[in-house]
Design a protein around this motif. Sequence first.
Motif, mmCIF file in Angstrom:
data_model
loop_
_atom_site.group_PDB
_atom_site.id
_atom_site.type_symbol
_atom_site.label_atom_id
_atom_site.label_comp_id
_atom_site.label_asym_id
_atom_site.label_seq_id
_atom_site.Cartn_x
_atom_site.Cartn_y
_atom_site.Cartn_z
ATOM 1 N N LYS A 156 28.960 20.062 -20.262
ATOM 2 C CA LYS A 156 27.906 20.838 -18.234
ATOM 3 C C LYS A 156 26.802 19.511 -18.213
ATOM 4 O O LYS A 156 26.564 18.465 -18.863
ATOM 5 C CB LYS A 156 27.189 21.447 -19.305
ATOM 6 C CG LYS A 156 25.726 21.755 -18.976
ATOM 7 C CD LYS A 156 24.925 22.677 -20.274
ATOM 8 C CE LYS A 156 23.437 23.098 -19.172
ATOM 9 N NZ LYS A 156 22.185 23.898 -19.807
ATOM 10 N N GLY A 157 26.975 19.563 -16.675
ATOM 11 C CA GLY A 157 26.250 18.626 -16.103
ATOM 12 C C GLY A 157 27.469 17.735 -15.544
ATOM 13 O O GLY A 157 27.140 16.896 -14.449
ATOM 14 N N LEU A 158 28.043 17.287 -16.652
ATOM 15 C CA LEU A 158 29.139 15.945 -15.530
ATOM 16 C C LEU A 158 30.829 17.258 -15.144
ATOM 17 O O LEU A 158 31.112 16.750 -14.508
ATOM 18 C CB LEU A 158 30.025 15.877 -17.179
ATOM 19 C CG LEU A 158 28.962 14.587 -17.892
ATOM 20 C CD1 LEU A 158 30.050 14.158 -18.990
ATOM 21 C CD2 LEU A 158 28.500 13.838 -16.721
ATOM 22 N N ASN A 159 31.283 18.728 -15.234
ATOM 23 C CA ASN A 159 32.166 19.274 -15.176
ATOM 24 C C ASN A 159 31.834 20.443 -15.544
ATOM 25 O O ASN A 159 30.440 20.726 -15.583
ATOM 26 C CB ASN A 159 33.754 18.088 -15.847
ATOM 27 C CG ASN A 159 34.730 18.644 -15.000
ATOM 28 O OD1 ASN A 159 34.553 19.984 -14.689
ATOM 29 N ND2 ASN A 159 35.900 17.815 -14.452
ATOM 30 N N VAL A 160 33.200 20.940 -14.947
ATOM 31 C CA VAL A 160 32.745 22.905 -15.360
ATOM 32 C C VAL A 160 32.870 23.460 -16.556
ATOM 33 O O VAL A 160 34.781 23.602 -17.082
ATOM 34 C CB VAL A 160 33.975 23.811 -14.092
ATOM 35 C CG1 VAL A 160 33.170 25.427 -14.274
ATOM 36 C CG2 VAL A 160 32.929 23.195 -12.931
ATOM 37 N N PRO A 161 32.104 23.785 -17.636
ATOM 38 C CA PRO A 161 32.624 24.083 -18.588
ATOM 39 C C PRO A 161 33.667 25.672 -19.007
ATOM 40 O O PRO A 161 32.916 25.839 -17.502
ATOM 41 C CB PRO A 161 31.206 24.845 -19.620
ATOM 42 C CG PRO A 161 30.196 23.944 -19.066
ATOM 43 C CD PRO A 161 30.977 23.842 -17.312
ATOM 44 N N SER A 162 34.408 25.267 -19.833
ATOM 45 C CA SER A 162 35.792 27.115 -19.443
ATOM 46 C C SER A 162 36.535 26.549 -18.373
ATOM 47 O O SER A 162 36.714 25.546 -17.822
ATOM 48 C CB SER A 162 34.930 28.338 -19.375
ATOM 49 O OG SER A 162 35.715 29.238 -19.219
ATOM 50 N N PHE A 163 37.103 27.930 -17.615
ATOM 51 C CA PHE A 163 37.803 27.207 -16.511
ATOM 52 C C PHE A 163 36.971 27.135 -15.121
ATOM 53 O O PHE A 163 36.660 27.654 -14.718
ATOM 54 C CB PHE A 163 38.592 28.681 -16.543
ATOM 55 C CG PHE A 163 39.142 29.265 -17.551
ATOM 56 C CD1 PHE A 163 41.087 28.593 -17.559
ATOM 57 C CD2 PHE A 163 39.555 29.464 -18.720
ATOM 58 C CE1 PHE A 163 41.342 28.628 -18.741
ATOM 59 C CE2 PHE A 163 39.985 30.165 -19.916
ATOM 60 C CZ PHE A 163 41.461 29.887 -20.259
ATOM 61 N N HIS A 164 37.782 26.238 -14.488
ATOM 62 C CA HIS A 164 38.212 25.255 -13.302
ATOM 63 C C HIS A 164 39.292 25.471 -12.345
ATOM 64 O O HIS A 164 39.751 25.135 -12.748
ATOM 65 C CB HIS A 164 37.167 24.678 -12.752
ATOM 66 C CG HIS A 164 36.573 23.893 -11.603
ATOM 67 N ND1 HIS A 164 36.115 22.999 -10.780
ATOM 68 C CD2 HIS A 164 37.451 25.171 -10.475
ATOM 69 C CE1 HIS A 164 36.274 22.640 -9.878
ATOM 70 N NE2 HIS A 164 36.702 23.943 -9.805
ATOM 71 N N LEU A 165 40.049 26.390 -11.910
ATOM 72 C CA LEU A 165 40.639 26.832 -11.128
ATOM 73 C C LEU A 165 40.840 26.631 -9.657
ATOM 74 O O LEU A 165 40.440 27.162 -9.337
ATOM 75 C CB LEU A 165 41.961 27.495 -11.599
ATOM 76 C CG LEU A 165 41.830 28.136 -13.486
ATOM 77 C CD1 LEU A 165 43.053 28.896 -14.307
ATOM 78 C CD2 LEU A 165 42.747 26.501 -14.030
ATOM 79 N N HIS A 166 41.624 26.321 -9.297
ATOM 80 C CA HIS A 166 42.410 26.450 -7.211
ATOM 81 C C HIS A 166 43.440 27.193 -7.832
ATOM 82 O O HIS A 166 44.649 26.787 -8.380
ATOM 83 C CB HIS A 166 42.239 24.798 -7.197
ATOM 84 C CG HIS A 166 40.302 25.001 -6.680
ATOM 85 N ND1 HIS A 166 40.714 23.739 -5.580
ATOM 86 C CD2 HIS A 166 39.714 25.811 -7.157
ATOM 87 C CE1 HIS A 166 39.324 23.316 -5.553
ATOM 88 N NE2 HIS A 166 38.607 24.436 -6.470
#
Length: 263
Positions: free
Chosen positions: A192-202
């Motif tokens: 949290k704060g650095l990247n996206v917790p859980s899924f981040h998809l394009h």
Amino acid sequence: MRPSLPIAFCFVATQVLATQAAFAQSDRDILFQLSTIDALLAGVYQPLATLDEVLEHGDFGLGTFAGLDGELVLIDGEVYKAAADGTVRRMPGDTATPFISLTWFDADERLQPPPDQDYAAFKTWLEERLPSPNLTYAVRVDGQFAKVRYRSVPAQKPPYRPLKEVAKEQTYFDSENIAGTLIGFWCPSYVKGLNVPSFHLHFLSDDRKSAGHLLDFTLTEGEVTLDPTTGWTLELPMDKAFLRANLGADRAKALHAVEQGEQ
């Protein structure tokens, strides 16, 4: 006739080569990231590095472009921009980015998802099969989709507004009966704060004509490949915009709204 090498020397040489090979493999399992997701949420869209500079660290990932000019998709070493007008094109190496996450993708595990899953069901199914909830995984899904919903955002000009405000101007796209690939990451909650917790998809279609930040889908059939990462390299830019940004605020709600496509 050349004398044979001492056994001890041969053993040491073998150990050195084995160690070098281990380090080489370890380098491929590192997730490299430029800047942080909270900096992006705060409106740090300035050009912080070129694609040529960051592609030294991987061939698979996602991010955005300077000025928040569309969604960035990196697959098989090629970078595509999904613009807000619906166009998709490959980008040259001198293109700048304010945020990107990438790694060298090696398919360490292959899974066959049940047919006709939507995004919500898919997330539950895949999370139950992750080897550990404490690692970050590069996630690739190749398949045939009954439908896909995705979005992109328009390019911005200084002074930059926070991402949640810009997201109100996002463009939504819906495609049906389309073959393509989902590209991205699953991250633990502690990022949290650095990247996206859980899924981040394009999403990127096979014909390279449709792409964007994934919001929903129905997967007819496909294959999931996972590549666990065992370490992170986080590069913090020495840019005035980043150094002066207020990154102490809790932006969890703003991130959720942006990731879900809420306005």
